[in-house]
Design a protein around this motif. Structure first.
Motif, mmCIF file in Angstrom:
data_model
loop_
_atom_site.group_PDB
_atom_site.id
_atom_site.type_symbol
_atom_site.label_atom_id
_atom_site.label_comp_id
_atom_site.label_asym_id
_atom_site.label_seq_id
_atom_site.Cartn_x
_atom_site.Cartn_y
_atom_site.Cartn_z
ATOM 1 N N GLN A 31 0.825 -1.206 0.000
ATOM 2 C CA GLN A 31 0.000 0.000 0.000
ATOM 3 C C GLN A 31 0.865 1.265 0.000
ATOM 4 O O GLN A 31 1.988 1.270 0.502
ATOM 5 N N ASP A 32 0.310 2.326 -0.556
ATOM 6 C CA ASP A 32 0.917 3.665 -0.509
ATOM 7 C C ASP A 32 2.348 3.686 -1.035
ATOM 8 O O ASP A 32 3.214 4.390 -0.505
ATOM 9 N N GLY A 33 2.585 2.904 -2.067
ATOM 10 C CA GLY A 33 3.870 2.972 -2.756
ATOM 11 C C GLY A 33 5.006 2.204 -2.132
ATOM 12 O O GLY A 33 6.150 2.313 -2.589
ATOM 13 N N LYS A 34 4.724 1.411 -1.106
ATOM 14 C CA LYS A 34 5.810 0.685 -0.446
ATOM 15 C C LYS A 34 6.408 -0.376 -1.358
ATOM 16 O O LYS A 34 5.696 -1.050 -2.096
ATOM 17 N N TYR A 82 -0.012 -0.455 10.765
ATOM 18 C CA TYR A 82 -0.118 0.626 9.781
ATOM 19 C C TYR A 82 -1.468 1.328 9.872
ATOM 20 O O TYR A 82 -1.552 2.547 9.693
ATOM 21 N N HIS A 83 -2.500 0.563 10.173
ATOM 22 C CA HIS A 83 -3.837 1.148 10.287
ATOM 23 C C HIS A 83 -4.280 1.339 11.742
ATOM 24 O O HIS A 83 -5.265 2.032 11.991
ATOM 25 N N ARG A 108 9.586 1.794 2.443
ATOM 26 C CA ARG A 108 8.468 2.751 2.402
ATOM 27 C C ARG A 108 8.935 4.114 1.907
ATOM 28 O O ARG A 108 8.136 4.871 1.346
ATOM 29 N N ASN A 119 9.429 8.502 -1.388
ATOM 30 C CA ASN A 119 7.990 8.286 -1.465
ATOM 31 C C ASN A 119 7.298 9.143 -0.408
ATOM 32 O O ASN A 119 7.425 8.888 0.795
ATOM 33 N N ALA A 121 4.250 9.392 0.544
ATOM 34 C CA ALA A 121 3.268 8.701 1.382
ATOM 35 C C ALA A 121 3.955 7.955 2.525
ATOM 36 O O ALA A 121 3.413 7.860 3.634
ATOM 37 N N PHE A 125 3.376 8.682 6.570
ATOM 38 C CA PHE A 125 2.972 7.696 7.578
ATOM 39 C C PHE A 125 3.790 7.857 8.848
ATOM 40 O O PHE A 125 3.243 7.898 9.962
#
Length: 485
Positions: A31-34, A82-83, A108, A119, A121, A125
């Motif tokens: 997710q998010d470009g990782k 992460y969430h 990440r 990145n 994103a 995070f």
């Protein structure tokens, strides 16, 4: 007249907390470009007493990269930090944490390891994580490389076996130091750097098919590149964020001679030297003489650039951190061996073992603290220590008195070491909220004060449930280690 005095309690500014790694907690692997990392291409072990980290080949990596699920790769799902980071950090704050150790996943920030730009994103995070820690006045302790380098660097240049990886890593560290300037007081470069002598998980370098000596040659060359990268990162940090401190991180493998027989004492001394070699380089800034004979006898030749030794000497770390789980016994004629956290040695008949065969030795922690303080005279930080166990959830509760007993005994020995004169900065137990095991990728090997409703196959609600040890550790922190009952 000289009147000796010594401390009887933990320092008032002692840093109590817990430790994790991105690849064992975050999830959100795609997710998010990782980018995919070394940790996320290692399959779950079939035998809980046998690590799966040594079974990696280029073919297995290519198969893992092609697999778009987490079925065989539990570190891809973690415990969903992460969430759920806000909930998890709130639980840490409820326990009274002063510090939280976590890693910033290189993949990440730079998904391929050497991307032209970071990145956004990924940086965002960790901004959110650190902001949440700041809300609760919890200090971040950030590991820069915790067994999770971008897998594309392995496929492209065999990881740290290539000197080109130094430049990729220092671009990553410069980005992190600049972006989080003034917000992270403590950093660590490489987690348990000495375990790179075991191979892929630390260095991202494949050496399957090589002879034993050729494997050692490749591994120690890769580790030399990490030494240089660590020194350069320390120099960067001192320039970019002078108030922050850099530490190294060792898997401390204290070993005792099996008998008073001189040959056994010598074998134990040599095993200890090969363990402390890594902190010798990072804290003293030079290769110790005792490794010259070892290198020669194993046909190891370290390729160095002309200024490597000067870089190491000019940029030692500010403090020394280490993990401590167990001790071993060493004999000149080693017989049957036990394994734990990549320590291999003989069984000690005076010690009990965990369900995973790790020998439990609280007094060994005091011995280790005294030996390392005497050797380096730099502040020490215990950044991993804990008990992996099969906790049972019964009627919505986990009664883990065995974990309380384990931690109590080790904290008591920490206090004794402080009274001995050791300068100890803090203690981050591993890992405060149940996470995926490093060595076997199990969920059922649980360390936490908080139970996570997830099984080895990834099934469960991920609900967080406080164990009995949660309230106990909260009391320990509130009393600054005075109340261990």
């Amino acid at each position: 007249m000289y009147k000796p005095n010594y401390p009887h309690d933990f320092p008032q500014d002692f840093l109590w907390g817990g430790a994790t790694a991105a690849n064992q907690i975050e999830g959100a692997w795609n997710q998010d470009g990782k980018g995919l990392t070394t940790a996320e291409v290692v399959r779950r072990a079939s035998d809980r007493k046998k690590m799966s980290m040594g079974d990696v080949t280029r073919a297995s990596i290519e198969a893992a990269v092609a697999d778009t699920t987490d079925t065989h790769y539990p570190k891809r799902r973690g415990n969903d930090f992460y969430h759920r980071y806000e909930e998890d950090i709130a639980l840490m704050a409820e326990m009274g944490f002063k510090v939280f150790r976590f890693s910033i996943a290189w993949g990440r920030i730079f998904p391929n390891g050497d991307d032209p730009t970071p990145n956004a994103a990924g940086l965002a995070f960790y901004d959110r994580v650190i902001s949440t820690l700041e809300k609760y006045h919890i200090k971040p302790l950030v590991t820069l490389s915790h067994y999770e380098m971008p897998i594309q660097l392995t496929l492209k240049q065999n990881g740290w076996a290539s000197r080109a990886t130094i430049a990729a890593f220092t671009r990553f560290t410069e980005t992190v130091f600049t972006h989080f300037k003034g917000r992270v007081p403590y950093y660590l470069t490489f987690n348990e750097i000495n375990t790179g002598t075991w191979g892929f998980h630390e260095t991202g370098a494949l050496d399957d098919g090589l002879s034993a000596d050729a494997q050692l040659q490749l591994r120690y060359q890769a580790l030399h590149h990490q030494f240089v990268a660590s020194a350069l990162a320390t120099k960067q940090l001192h320039t970019i964020d002078p108030a922050a401190q850099m530490g190294c991180m060792l898997a401390r493998m204290q070993t005792y001679p099996a008998t008073p027989k001189p040959e056994d004492v010598l074998a134990a001394q040599q095993a200890d030297q090969r363990n402390l070699f890594f902190t010798d380089v990072q804290a003293r800034g030079e290769y110790p003489e005792y490794m010259n004979r070892y290198f020669a006898e194993h046909h190891i030749q370290i390729a160095m650039q002309p200024d490597d030794q000067a870089v190491l000497k000019a940029n030692p770390v500010d403090f020394i951190s280490f993990s401590y789980y167990m001790t071993t016994v060493t004999a000149a004629d080693q017989g049957a061996a036990i394994n734990g956290n990549m320590a291999t040695g003989g069984r000690n008949p005076y010690l009990k073992e965990s369900a995973w065969g790790w020998q439990i030795d609280p007094i060994g922690l005091r011995i280790t603290l005294n030996a390392m303080w005497d050797r380096y005279r730099k502040p020490l930080f215990i950044v991993e220590n804990g008990l992996g166990a099969e906790d049972k959830l019964e009627d919505g509760q986990v009664h883990d008195s065995y974990r309380i007993d384990y931690l109590r005994a080790h904290i008591q020995q920490m206090k004794e070491a402080i009274s001995d004169g050791v300068c100890l900065l803090g203690y981050t137990m591993w890992g405060p909220i149940d996470l995926i095991s490093f060595s076997t990728s199990e969920m059922s090997k649980r360390y936490g004060f908080v139970y996570v409703d997830q099984d080895d196959e990834g099934h469960g609600s991920l609900r967080r449930i406080k164990k009995d040890s949660f309230a106990w550790y909260r009391k320990v922190i509130a009393s600054n280690g005075a109340d261990l009952n």
